[in-house]
Enzyme design. Structure first.
Site, PDB file in Angstrom:
ATOM      1  N   LYS A   1      -7.583   3.621  19.639  1.00  0.00           N
ATOM      2  CA  LYS A   1      -7.515   4.250  18.321  1.00  0.00           C
ATOM      3  C   LYS A   1      -8.909   4.362  17.705  1.00  0.00           C
ATOM      4  CE  LYS A   1      -5.651   6.151  14.749  1.00  0.00           C
ATOM      5  NZ  LYS A   1      -4.861   5.609  13.683  1.00  0.00           N
TER       6      LYS A   1
ATOM      7  N   GLY B   1       0.834  -1.191   0.000  1.00  0.00           N
ATOM      8  CA  GLY B   1       0.000   0.000   0.000  1.00  0.00           C
ATOM      9  C   GLY B   1       0.869   1.240   0.000  1.00  0.00           C
ATOM     10  N   ALA B   2       0.603   2.150  -0.921  1.00  0.00           N
ATOM     11  CA  ALA B   2       1.423   3.360  -1.029  1.00  0.00           C
ATOM     12  C   ALA B   2       0.532   4.594  -0.953  1.00  0.00           C
ATOM     13  CB  ALA B   2       2.250   3.328  -2.316  1.00  0.00           C
ATOM     14  N   GLY B   3      -0.398   4.560   0.011  1.00  0.00           N
ATOM     15  CA  GLY B   3      -1.160   5.772   0.357  1.00  0.00           C
ATOM     16  C   GLY B   3      -0.333   6.597   1.324  1.00  0.00           C
TER      17      GLY B   3
ATOM     18  N   ASN C   1     -10.533   7.762  16.476  1.00  0.00           N
ATOM     19  CA  ASN C   1     -11.072   7.923  15.112  1.00  0.00           C
ATOM     20  C   ASN C   1     -12.565   8.217  15.115  1.00  0.00           C
ATOM     21  OD1 ASN C   1      -8.744   7.584  13.603  1.00  0.00           O
ATOM     22  ND2 ASN C   1      -8.880   5.362  13.700  1.00  0.00           N
TER      23      ASN C   1
ATOM     24  N   ALA D   1      -0.764  12.590   8.461  1.00  0.00           N
ATOM     25  CA  ALA D   1      -0.052  12.479   7.183  1.00  0.00           C
ATOM     26  C   ALA D   1      -1.015  12.743   6.048  1.00  0.00           C
ATOM     27  CB  ALA D   1       0.558  11.092   7.037  1.00  0.00           C
TER      28      ALA D   1
ATOM     29  N   GLU E   1     -13.904   5.518   5.977  1.00  0.00           N
ATOM     30  CA  GLU E   1     -13.842   4.349   6.864  1.00  0.00           C
ATOM     31  C   GLU E   1     -14.939   4.387   7.931  1.00  0.00           C
ATOM     32  OE1 GLU E   1      -9.466   2.642   7.023  1.00  0.00           O
ATOM     33  OE2 GLU E   1      -9.569   4.623   7.941  1.00  0.00           O
TER      34      GLU E   1
ATOM     35  N   GLY F   1       1.533   4.267   3.918  1.00  0.00           N
ATOM     36  CA  GLY F   1       2.562   3.449   3.271  1.00  0.00           C
ATOM     37  C   GLY F   1       3.774   4.285   2.894  1.00  0.00           C
TER      38      GLY F   1
END
Lengths: 297, 297
Positions: free
Chosen positions: A180, A7-9, A184, A126, A259, A12
């Site tokens: 968490k 995963g490169a969000g 959230n 981020a 989410e 990641g």
């Protein structure tokens, strides 16, 4: 240590850039274009006072999974399903680290046969601004706890120190995931509804009141937690990430799926089981679901 | 009939343009620039399928008040205070028609010594787009009821028929104000928080659920009303004004003060007196107050 990141969000990329300073990192994005860009440009992190670029390798080749000594799974909770088969195929002796929000990934984890599974909870702010760049606008901890097996299998990671990117280990994974989840469930929907950065929730007196009311409603469900301590932790995270736009605000702005079901939906299911009414949580859930629906239409 | 209209916002301009087709209308705006523009260009109404312009006179000269046979007070509830002295100075035999939202203007009205006072409740959707132009994007009724004296004093107005601009008279001013209060307490804050046009509240299933939940919470306070009938009225108004942005959404977007205190604040005070908990109403109130505060900062 060779670390693969699926995963490169924003998460990641954030992990790749920091860990890539010390470790041999391989990123597994979903698309060719992003892979090429990462291999060409590296991953760039912008913090409030500096910018740095880390060279890391990116590949779509799933055979590379089994060359790693740790696999970090950094895809969103609702993308896990798509890569479930890939994860199952990773050799059982390779430790896995899951970074998803909510708790619904625990079902998948429970079906895996891997010897070492760690779950994590991230307090960093981020924001991915393009395929290779992330703004690191909230410095926080990554909390880790063993779900199965020995957490010492990843001791090189645990023993590594980086000022802006710290790990802390805990014994009870349920507690860190639950905390968490509460973080959230408060910060994400409220910032997404009110269109504000995290810090505004505690600076604006009216929003702070809503924050408290929503918190007091939800915390009833979790008598095992020390209400005061968790509240202070959420406030601390708001403060540490005050300039961050929450992922849910970002998702709503970009008309993406959020989410909300894994976070607030989970809490509402729990409330239903326990026969507890949560009117505010219900309203907050409906607002986000309705906003999502508008985006999709 | 000579009709003076105090206030040249969306409602003042809307009334001036329609009534000016039949009656001798004088508008009293607040500022010189708007007066000049109205005298030069008239007032233009854009509906979904047509546009028309009515020539009306505008003046800042308060001596002109006493030349009217009816004065319509079309300023916002929170601007009433500024013109209280002007209203008090209007001759007692001139009928006054108040068009404010909420109920807090009743206190002022009660202190006046005028023989005929009428209160009105507007269901039109109207959006001022510049100093002389209003988009009439929701065709509705204006409900009128006597607060004091004879409503027949304004019979020329009541007997006049215009397809897109109708009046209907009622006996009980409290009931029409209360119904309008409920309409505003639901439609205004929800559209302003969710950033949607009125129609979206009943088209989006999630928003419709919130609409119902909020309504069911508030209606408890008013056992004298038939809950089902009022609910259907609010839904009908949402449908008739589906393309309209509520005044509160507009105020929040333009970072102006809203009428939240006169509407939802009033309901919360009533709830406090009656010792009833309204968690959803409270949250909705806080969201709007916090958004207002952001705008002001």
């Amino acid at each position: 240590m060779r670390i693969g990141i699926l995963g490169a969000g924003s998460i990641g990329l954030l992990f790749a850039s920091y860990l890539g300073k010390q470790f041999d990192v391989t990123l597994f994005p979903r698309r060719h274009e992003q892979m090429d860009l990462i291999n060409e440009k590296g991953v760039t992190i912008e913090t409030l006072d500096s910018t740095f670029t880390t060279r890391v390798r990116a590949t779509l080749d799933k055979n590379e999974f089994n060359k790693q000594e740790l696999i970090i799974i950094a895809v969103k909770q609702y993308h896990l399903e798509n890569i479930q088969a890939d994860i199952t195929n990773i050799h059982n002796e390779i430790p896995l680290l899951f970074l998803q929000n909510g708790k619904s990934h625990l079902k998948l984890i429970n079906h895996l046969e891997h010897e070492s599974i760690i779950v994590g909870s991230i307090e960093h702010g981020a924001l991915k601004i393009n395929e290779t760049t992330v703004v690191h606008n909230g410095i926080g901890l990554t909390k880790l706890a063993p779900y199965r097996g020995e957490i010492n299998r990843i001791s090189p990671l645990l023993n590594w120190h980086c000022e802006y990117f710290q790990f802390k280990t805990y014994l009870d994974y349920k507690e860190i995931l639950l905390k968490k989840l509460l973080v959230n469930a408060i910060i994400n929907p409220l910032t997404a509804i009110l269109k504000v950065k995290n810090g505004e929730l505690i600076k604006n007196t009216f929003f702070m009141q809503i924050f408290h009311d929503l918190y007091n409603e939800i915390i009833q469900l979790f008598p095992e937690l020390d209400s005061k301590i968790v509240l202070n932790e959420i406030i601390r995270i708001c403060r540490n990430t005050e300039n961050n736009e929450s992922s849910m605000l970002k998702d709503i702005t970009l008309q993406r799926k959020t989410e909300i079901d894994a976070i607030v939906g989970y809490i509402l299911e729990l409330a239903k089981e326990k026969n507890v009414q949560l009117p505010l949580t219900n309203m907050v859930y409906g607002m986000i679901k309705g906003m999502e629906k508008r985006g999709i239409e």
